[in-house]
Structures are given as structure tokens and as C-alpha cells.
Scaffold this active site. Structure first.
Site, PDB file in Angstrom:
ATOM      1  CB  SER A  14      -0.871  -0.033   1.258  1.00  0.00           C
ATOM      2  OG  SER A  14      -1.405   1.234   1.533  1.00  0.00           O
ATOM      3  CE1 TYR A  27      -3.631  -1.629   6.026  1.00  0.00           C
ATOM      4  CE2 TYR A  27      -2.908   0.498   5.195  1.00  0.00           C
ATOM      5  CZ  TYR A  27      -3.395  -0.773   4.968  1.00  0.00           C
ATOM      6  OH  TYR A  27      -3.642  -1.178   3.690  1.00  0.00           O
ATOM      7  CB  ALA A  28       1.534   3.648   8.155  1.00  0.00           C
ATOM      8  CB  ALA A  30       1.618  -3.584   9.343  1.00  0.00           C
ATOM      9  CE  LYS A  31      -0.901  -3.129   4.144  1.00  0.00           C
ATOM     10  NZ  LYS A  31      -1.069  -4.404   3.463  1.00  0.00           N
TER      11      LYS A  31
END
Length: 78
Positions: A14, A27-28, A30-31
Site C-alpha cells: 500500500s 497499519y502504516a 505494518a506496510k
């Protein structure tokens, strides 16, 4: 792939990994971890002629931003 001495691994990721937005730090992170894993693993498998690529997808219209639950109390100034 190691026995064949060739191959390609493709990771889908992403754009959040490149520039996260507020309220999405987990989330960021993990990405971004996927990006780091790809870069390091690429070095490990290079002797076997295996390539690893990451495709960073464009914007997708999802409801993720609308489902973020923010706390009712504001954060302290300090």
C-alpha cells in the site's frame, strides 16, 4: 526457485508504507515492514537468481478512513 536458480516473488503493498496518514500508524508501520522485509530478503536470495519486487498500489476507494474510531477526549497539549 532455489533448485531452478531463478524466480520472482511479488509483494503487493500500500502507498501507506511510503507516507502514512494520521490515525493509521499501526497499519502504516505494518506496510513499511513489508518493504523492509522485501529489501532484506532480496539480498538473501540474490545468489539464487531470485528477484523480489514490491508493487505499491494506487488509491483504492474503501471505507477504511470512515471506520476509524477516534477517542472522545482530546490529547493533552504536552
Amino acid at each position: 526457485m532455489r533448485q531452478r536458480k531463478s524466480g520472482v516473488i511479488l509483494n503487493m503493498n500500500s502507498g501507506t508504507s511510503l507516507d502514512g496518514i494520521s490515525t493509521m500508524s499501526i497499519y502504516a508501520s505494518a506496510k513499511a515492514g513489508i518493504d523492509a522485509h522485501t529489501k532484506i530478503l532480496a539480498k538473501e536470495v540474490a545468489p539464487f537468481n531470485i528477484r523480489i519486487l514490491t508493487v505499491v498500489l494506487g488509491t483504492l476507494n474503501t471505507s477504511i478512513p470512515n471506520s476509524v474510531a477516534l477517542g472522545k477526549a482530546s490529547l493533552p497539549e504536552d
